[in-house]
Design an enzyme around this catalytic site. Sequence first.
Site, PDB file in Angstrom:
ATOM      1  N   LEU A  54       0.824  -1.209   0.000  1.00 38.50           N
ATOM      2  CA  LEU A  54       0.000   0.000   0.000  1.00 38.50           C
ATOM      3  C   LEU A  54       0.853   1.252   0.000  1.00 38.50           C
ATOM      4  O   LEU A  54       0.389   2.321  -0.380  1.00 38.50           O
ATOM      5  CB  LEU A  54      -0.919   0.006   1.223  1.00 38.50           C
ATOM      6  CG  LEU A  54      -1.967  -1.112   1.287  1.00 38.50           C
ATOM      7  CD1 LEU A  54      -2.748  -1.013   2.584  1.00 38.50           C
ATOM      8  CD2 LEU A  54      -2.900  -1.045   0.094  1.00 38.50           C
ATOM      9  N   ALA A  58       6.701   6.140   7.663  1.00 40.04           N
ATOM     10  CA  ALA A  58       7.935   6.761   8.156  1.00 40.04           C
ATOM     11  C   ALA A  58       8.936   5.709   8.628  1.00 40.04           C
ATOM     12  O   ALA A  58      10.144   5.905   8.535  1.00 40.04           O
ATOM     13  CB  ALA A  58       7.606   7.724   9.297  1.00 40.04           C
ATOM     14  N   GLY A  60       8.380   1.989   8.096  1.00 41.46           N
ATOM     15  CA  GLY A  60       8.237   0.646   7.554  1.00 41.46           C
ATOM     16  C   GLY A  60       7.370   0.579   6.323  1.00 41.46           C
ATOM     17  O   GLY A  60       6.836   1.579   5.858  1.00 41.46           O
ATOM     18  N   CYS A 126      -8.123   2.159   4.489  1.00 41.88           N
ATOM     19  CA  CYS A 126      -8.842   3.176   3.734  1.00 41.88           C
ATOM     20  C   CYS A 126      -8.730   2.903   2.244  1.00 41.88           C
ATOM     21  O   CYS A 126      -7.919   2.093   1.795  1.00 41.88           O
ATOM     22  CB  CYS A 126      -8.291   4.559   4.048  1.00 41.88           C
ATOM     23  SG  CYS A 126      -8.881   5.214   5.605  1.00 41.88           S
ATOM     24  N   ASP A 170       4.498  15.436   9.920  1.00 43.51           N
ATOM     25  CA  ASP A 170       4.624  14.955   8.539  1.00 43.51           C
ATOM     26  C   ASP A 170       3.279  15.032   7.820  1.00 43.51           C
ATOM     27  O   ASP A 170       2.850  14.090   7.151  1.00 43.51           O
ATOM     28  CB  ASP A 170       5.153  13.514   8.520  1.00 43.51           C
ATOM     29  CG  ASP A 170       5.709  13.107   7.152  1.00 43.51           C
ATOM     30  OD1 ASP A 170       6.060  14.002   6.351  1.00 43.51           O
ATOM     31  OD2 ASP A 170       5.791  11.899   6.887  1.00 43.51           O
ATOM     32  N   HIS A 174      -0.053  12.369   1.188  1.00 42.02           N
ATOM     33  CA  HIS A 174       0.159  10.924   1.331  1.00 42.02           C
ATOM     34  C   HIS A 174      -0.363  10.404   2.667  1.00 42.02           C
ATOM     35  O   HIS A 174      -0.733   9.233   2.785  1.00 42.02           O
ATOM     36  CB  HIS A 174       1.653  10.584   1.233  1.00 42.02           C
ATOM     37  CG  HIS A 174       2.300  11.060  -0.024  1.00 42.02           C
ATOM     38  ND1 HIS A 174       2.505  12.403  -0.285  1.00 42.02           N
ATOM     39  CD2 HIS A 174       2.787  10.387  -1.099  1.00 42.02           C
ATOM     40  CE1 HIS A 174       3.099  12.527  -1.454  1.00 42.02           C
ATOM     41  NE2 HIS A 174       3.273  11.330  -1.972  1.00 42.02           N
ATOM     42  N   ASP A 191      -0.261   7.764   9.774  1.00 44.04           N
ATOM     43  CA  ASP A 191       1.200   7.683   9.880  1.00 44.04           C
ATOM     44  C   ASP A 191       1.763   8.616  10.946  1.00 44.04           C
ATOM     45  O   ASP A 191       2.131   9.764  10.684  1.00 44.04           O
ATOM     46  CB  ASP A 191       1.872   7.966   8.540  1.00 44.04           C
ATOM     47  CG  ASP A 191       3.319   7.452   8.538  1.00 44.04           C
ATOM     48  OD1 ASP A 191       3.853   7.175   9.627  1.00 44.04           O
ATOM     49  OD2 ASP A 191       3.906   7.318   7.461  1.00 44.04           O
TER      50      ASP A 191
END
Length: 444
Positions: A54, A58, A60, A126, A170, A174, A191
């Site tokens: 997918l 940050a 993995g 999602c 961050d 994305h 994330d």
Amino acid sequence: MEASSSGRSAGRFQPGPALPPASNILPGTGGKPAVVASDEESVGKITYYTNNHLGKGADGIVFRGYFHCDDANKRPAAVKRIELAKQSNADREVALLLQLDDNPHVVRYFCTEKDGQFLYIAIELCAVSLDKCFTKENPFDLRGLNPVMLLQQTMMGLEHLHSHNIVHRDVKPHNILLKDHSDSVTVKISDFGMSKQLADSRQSYSMRSGALGTMGWNAPEVLDESRKVNPTSAVDIFSAGCVFYYVLTGGKHPFGEPYRQTANIMDGKYNLNGLQKDKHEDIVATDLIEQMLNMEPQGRPSAESVLKHPFFWSLEKQLMFFQDVSDRIVNEKLDGPIIQQLESGGQEVVRNNWIKHITAVLRKDLEIRKGAYEEGSVKSLLRAIRNKKHHYHDSPKEVQETLGSIPDDFVSYFTSRFPHLLLHTFLAVRSFAEELTLQHYYLM
């Protein structure tokens, strides 16, 4: 973390539809038991597929998979695989997710598993990340989620983080995900690998943590090593400002092409030409984005303040504001401070003579009261809006038809002709925000 995130509705803190029971029957197999895929891996309650990436978070790689709630049920999940050497980062991310789990605009955490090499974090799945929404090849159906609603939900998630003293660090397209509920779409922030929780009573974090975010989306204070003041949650507001422009322009960046973005951010050279200078909605949006992109962190609004900005006001609230301001100033002297502020720069707002810019039917109706309206006055234009709203149902049929339905058509009638009116009025009377009549419109 891309394309990951539970069934909750788009409303604030409202539970969504219950998730259906899981099954081991794959779609399109005619009811036959599912065949185990060759790339299927299972660890505890988590199953994931090594060939179904997918994205990359940050810390993995993220795979499509499932979270097994119990022996009979499983939920689609995004599975983040992290090296054991980064376990402390993973533990911190899970701790943050658990804190934030009561908000519909933050991805929901399911569980963590571990084997001899990796940690596995399962969160809700999602449909897509925001950066995939503007591709011409495969555009995503937003199910009626317009750009303003999308950005509002983004800020609701970000406000929730900041209310827990968590800085995301961050924020970018994305990491803003869209959860598809078949008849609606909900925005989720994801994330938290770079996120930082500020200690009690602290407003900033040390740059020694080394988390710089993503080039092109990070704030200037993060890039400038010479700055002596530590960053704050304002770094998220700057990044969100870039996201606002990105969404409103269908994928453009306020700081230009990727190879120039970092230098332009350092120099404060943004370009908002993708927003129209004579369109009401874009004028209001430009004001908010410029505040969010302020080079000085202390000059940026808080997440809560962003959500109070007129950019997010419904047409009904805009009309209430025009009415309340008009009621407030009706008996004010022309040399009073509030009238002085309202009329300062007002010629551009009323386009020198507002009466010339309304339709003939309305102009004729207003002329019944000769001398009641001044053609070059903002106060007078607001009075006309207030009076026509109050007496709408007593007005001739042709006047009602030219103004349209209340509030939507009615407000758009005036803001399309006088696109600076709302923002100008909002800024002009801000000094009086503590007054009971106006408190509702400003962050106190």
